[in-house]
Design a protein around this motif. Structure first.
Motif, PDB file in Angstrom:
ATOM      1  N   VAL A 247      -5.265   8.076 -10.573  1.00 23.23           N
ATOM      2  CA  VAL A 247      -6.618   8.124  -9.835  1.00 23.23           C
ATOM      3  C   VAL A 247      -6.138   6.459  -9.484  1.00 23.23           C
ATOM      4  O   VAL A 247      -6.308   6.262  -8.074  1.00 23.23           O
ATOM      5  CB  VAL A 247      -7.896   8.728 -10.717  1.00 23.23           C
ATOM      6  N   GLY A 248      -5.738   5.699  -9.704  1.00 23.13           N
ATOM      7  CA  GLY A 248      -5.740   3.965  -9.625  1.00 23.13           C
ATOM      8  C   GLY A 248      -5.166   4.002  -8.653  1.00 23.13           C
ATOM      9  O   GLY A 248      -4.826   3.013  -8.059  1.00 23.13           O
ATOM     10  N   ARG A 249      -3.869   4.491  -8.309  1.00 22.08           N
ATOM     11  CA  ARG A 249      -2.662   4.421  -7.167  1.00 22.08           C
ATOM     12  C   ARG A 249      -3.517   5.063  -6.083  1.00 22.08           C
ATOM     13  O   ARG A 249      -2.451   3.855  -4.959  1.00 22.08           O
ATOM     14  CB  ARG A 249      -1.267   5.071  -8.164  1.00 22.08           C
ATOM     15  N   PHE A 250      -4.450   6.418  -6.365  1.00 18.42           N
ATOM     16  CA  PHE A 250      -4.506   6.448  -4.551  1.00 18.42           C
ATOM     17  C   PHE A 250      -5.192   5.122  -4.446  1.00 18.42           C
ATOM     18  O   PHE A 250      -5.049   4.803  -2.788  1.00 18.42           O
ATOM     19  CB  PHE A 250      -5.105   7.919  -4.686  1.00 18.42           C
ATOM     20  N   ILE A 251      -6.163   4.638  -6.048  1.00 17.27           N
ATOM     21  CA  ILE A 251      -7.087   3.683  -4.913  1.00 17.27           C
ATOM     22  C   ILE A 251      -6.454   2.688  -4.341  1.00 17.27           C
ATOM     23  O   ILE A 251      -7.624   1.894  -3.694  1.00 17.27           O
ATOM     24  CB  ILE A 251      -9.049   3.648  -5.796  1.00 17.27           C
ATOM     25  N   GLY A 252      -5.760   2.180  -4.614  1.00 17.64           N
ATOM     26  CA  GLY A 252      -4.839   0.740  -5.136  1.00 17.64           C
ATOM     27  C   GLY A 252      -4.421   0.705  -3.401  1.00 17.64           C
ATOM     28  O   GLY A 252      -4.225   0.085  -3.167  1.00 17.64           O
ATOM     29  N   SER A 253      -3.930   1.998  -3.049  1.00 20.34           N
ATOM     30  CA  SER A 253      -3.184   2.236  -1.733  1.00 20.34           C
ATOM     31  C   SER A 253      -4.358   1.503  -0.506  1.00 20.34           C
ATOM     32  O   SER A 253      -3.487   1.557   0.358  1.00 20.34           O
ATOM     33  CB  SER A 253      -1.845   3.451  -1.960  1.00 20.34           C
ATOM     34  N   GLY A 254      -5.567   1.731  -0.637  1.00 19.21           N
ATOM     35  CA  GLY A 254      -6.176   1.130   0.366  1.00 19.21           C
ATOM     36  C   GLY A 254      -6.708   0.349  -0.783  1.00 19.21           C
ATOM     37  O   GLY A 254      -6.892  -0.830   0.943  1.00 19.21           O
ATOM     38  N   VAL A 255      -7.287  -0.162  -0.954  1.00 20.08           N
ATOM     39  CA  VAL A 255      -7.714  -1.372  -2.276  1.00 20.08           C
ATOM     40  C   VAL A 255      -6.532  -3.213  -1.299  1.00 20.08           C
ATOM     41  O   VAL A 255      -6.732  -3.457  -0.536  1.00 20.08           O
ATOM     42  CB  VAL A 255      -7.845  -2.056  -3.127  1.00 20.08           C
ATOM     43  N   LEU A 256      -5.333  -2.948  -1.338  1.00 17.75           N
ATOM     44  CA  LEU A 256      -4.011  -3.431  -1.106  1.00 17.75           C
ATOM     45  C   LEU A 256      -3.742  -3.287  -0.271  1.00 17.75           C
ATOM     46  O   LEU A 256      -3.718  -4.481   0.833  1.00 17.75           O
ATOM     47  CB  LEU A 256      -2.455  -2.908  -1.167  1.00 17.75           C
ATOM     48  N   ARG A 257      -4.403  -2.653   0.933  1.00 16.54           N
ATOM     49  CA  ARG A 257      -4.305  -2.876   3.013  1.00 16.54           C
ATOM     50  C   ARG A 257      -5.431  -4.731   3.497  1.00 16.54           C
ATOM     51  O   ARG A 257      -4.945  -4.805   4.212  1.00 16.54           O
ATOM     52  CB  ARG A 257      -4.641  -1.200   2.760  1.00 16.54           C
TER      53      ARG A 257
ATOM     54  N   SER B 164       0.814  -1.533  -0.324  1.00 15.86           N
ATOM     55  CA  SER B 164       0.230   0.180  -0.412  1.00 15.86           C
ATOM     56  C   SER B 164       0.388   1.326   0.072  1.00 15.86           C
ATOM     57  O   SER B 164       0.657   2.551  -0.628  1.00 15.86           O
ATOM     58  CB  SER B 164      -1.227   0.475   1.265  1.00 15.86           C
ATOM     59  N   ARG B 165       1.756   1.262   0.881  1.00 16.02           N
ATOM     60  CA  ARG B 165       2.465   2.489   1.116  1.00 16.02           C
ATOM     61  C   ARG B 165       3.211   2.491  -0.575  1.00 16.02           C
ATOM     62  O   ARG B 165       3.364   4.118  -0.275  1.00 16.02           O
ATOM     63  CB  ARG B 165       3.658   2.474   2.159  1.00 16.02           C
TER      64      ARG B 165
END
Length: 424
Positions: free
Chosen positions: A298-308, A148-149
Motif C-alpha cells: 500500500v505504501g508503495r502505491f501511495i509513495g509513487s504519488g507523494v514522490l512526485r 515515482s516510477r
C-alpha cells in the motif's frame, strides 16, 4: 521508440527511452522476482521438518539465496551490458527456469544440499532480472518522475510477495503428513522425504512453465530498445563507482535496508508469540505477517504519488525516522500496541529500496547497469543483518534488544536521505 538526449536547461530531461509500452513488461518482472523471493518463507518450514534441521541450518535457505546477490551482481551487470536489457532479461528468466528444474533431482535424491544449490541457481536468475529491471524502469520515462516510477514498479514486487506465499502455502505446506521425519529412519525416511518434497517440485515446475512463456514473449521484443547504450568496462565493473560519495553511501544503505527488512520480517512471528506482546499461537501470528508486507504494498502505491511532489531524499529521511519511532514504540509497550507498531514498519519500508536506488544512481548515465550490479551485491545485507540480529537475541535473551540493530540501520538510512535531499 527513440532515445531522447536532453541538452535542455532542465537537464532533468537527461537521457531516456521513449517506450512506455514496455513499462508494463518491467512491472511484470518485478512481480515475478518479488514473488519467487518470498516463497523462501514457505519452503523453509517444509525443509526444516523433512530434514530435521536446526534453525541455523534452515536459515541456509536464505543465506544461499542472498549469497547469489554477492556472487552474481557484478557478473550479471557485465552480461546485461554485453547483450542488452531485453536479452539480459531472457537470460535471467532462463536461469530461473533452470533453478526451478533442479528441484527435481533434489527431490528424487532427497538431498538438502541440492535444494540449496537449486535455490542459489534460481536466485542467480533473479539477480540478473533485477539488474535489468531497476535501471530499465528508470530509463522508460522522463528522469523527473523516475523516483515515482520505480516506486510504482516496486509496488508490483510487493503484490508478488503477497500473492505467492499465500498460494505457495496451500500447495507446499498443505501436504504436510501426519508423521514427521524424526519418527522415521533409513529407507522409510528417504521415501518420506522424496514423497513430501514432490509438493515443492510441483510448485516450482508450475513457476518454470510460466517463466518459459514470459521468456518467449520477451525474446520477441529483444530488439525493442533502439539506441540502447552502455559504457564499456572491464574487471570488477562498477566498484570504482563506490568512490562517488553519493553512490557509495546509497549502496551501504541498500545493504542496511534489506538487512533490516528481512531481520524484522524473520522475527515477527516469534515476537508476536511472546506473552507480553500479543501471546498468539504460531499460526495466528503467521497470518499477521500479511499486514507487514501489505503495508509495504500500500505504501508503495501511495509513495509513487507523494514522490512526485515532495523531495525523495526528505521522504526517505522521514520514513526512516518513522521506522525507528515504531521500533521504539513496539519495544517499550505491550499487547496489541507493541505488536501492531512492529507490523506497521512495513509501511515505512515501502519506498525505501526504490528511493535509495534512484538517489544513489542519479547521473550515472550509461553506467547505470554497473551501478545496478553493485546495488544488487549490496542486497547481500539480507543474509548478514538478520544473522547478527539473531546473535544479539541469543546473547541477550531479548528480541526487543536485538531490534536495536535494525533501528541503527534505519538511522543511517535517514542520514542518507537528508544528505541526498538535493539533486546530484
Amino acid at each position: 521508440m527513440a532515445v531522447t538526449t536532453g541538452n535542455t536547461p532542465a537537464e532533468a530531461q537527461g537521457e531516456y527511452i521513449d517506450a512506455p509500452q514496455l513499462q508494463l513488461f518491467v512491472m511484470g518482472l518485478f512481480f515475478i522476482f518479488g514473488g519467487i523471493t518470498s516463497l523462501n518463507d514457505v519452503i523453509i518450514p517444509k525443509l526444516k521438518e523433512l530434514f530435521t534441521l536446526s534453525y541455523t541450518q534452515a536459515m541456509l535457505v536464505q543465506f544461499c539465496f542472498f549469497t547469489a546477490y554477492l556472487v552474481i551482481g557484478i557478473p550479471g551487470a557485465r552480461l546485461v551490458k554485453k547483450i542488452g536489457y531485453m536479452r539480459g532479461a531472457v537470460a535471467g528468466l532462463v536461469t530461473m527456469m533452470a533453478g526451478c528444474l533442479l528441484f527435481i533431482p533434489a527431490s528424487q535424491t532427497a538431498t538438502y544440499g541440492l535444494f540449496l544449490f537449486a535455490l542459489f541457481v534460481l536466485a542467480s536468475g533473479v539477480v540478473i532480472v533485477q539488474v535489468v529491471s531497476n535501471p530499465l524502469i528508470s530509463l522508460l520515462g522522463k528522469p523527473a518522475t523516475v523516483h515515482s516510477r520505480l516506486t510504482f514498479a516496486q509496488a508490483f514486487n510487493s503484490v508478488g510477495t503477497t500473492v505467492f506465499p499465500y498460494f505457495g502455502s496451500i500447495l507446499i505446506l498443505g501436504s504436510l503428513a501426519t508423521v514427521t521425519a524424526d519418527q522415521l529412519s533409513g529407507v522409510e525416511l528417504d521415501a518420506y522425504r522424496t514423497a513430501e518434497t514432490q509438493a515443492i517440485v510441483h510448485g516450482y515446475l508450475g513457476i518454470a512453465a510460466a517463466l518459459a512463456v514470459v521468456a518467449g514473449v520477451v525474446w520477441l521484443f529483444r530488439n525493442a530498445l533502439k539506441g540502447e547504450k552502455h559504457e564499456e568496462s572491464s574487471g570488477l565493473a562498477g566498484l570504482d563507482l563506490l568512490k562517488r560519495t553519493r553512490f557509495g553511501f546509497g549502496a551501504l544503505c541498500i545493504f542496511l535496508y534489506v538487512g533490516a527488512e528481512v531481520a524484522i520480517g524473520s522475527l515477527i512471528v516469534n515476537y508476536l508469540m511472546q506473552s507480553h506482546v500479543m501471546g498468539l499461537e504460531e499460526q495466528a501470528a503467521g497470518k499477521l505477517i500479511a499486514y507487514y508486507w501489505g503495508g509495504a504494498m500500500v505504501g508503495r502505491f501511495i509513495g509513487s504519488g507523494v514522490l512526485r511532489v515532495v523531495s525523495p531524499g526528505k521522504v526517505l529521511a522521514c520514513v526512516a525516522v518513522g521506522a525507528i519511532a515504531l521500533i521504539a514504540l513496539s519495544t517499550q509497550t505491550t499487547g496489541a500496541v507493541s505488536g501492531y507498531s512492529l507490523l506497521a514498519i512495513g509501511l515505512m519500508n515501502a519506498i525505501m529500496f526504490p528511493t535509495i536506488f534512484t538517489l544513489a544512481c542519479e547521473k550515472l548515465g550509461p553506467r547505470a547497469a554497473d551501478g545496478s550490479g553493485i546495488i544488487n551485491v549490496a542486497i547481500f545485507g539480507g543474509a548478514v543483518i538478520p544473522l547478527l540480529t539473531g546473535v544479539i537475541a541469543d546473547a541477550t535473551g531479548s528480541l526487543a534488544i536485538a531490534f536495536i540493530l535494525p533501528a541503527a540501520c534505519y538511522a543511517v538510512i535517514a542520514g542518507f536521505g537528508w544528505y541526498a535531499r538535493r539533486p546530484a
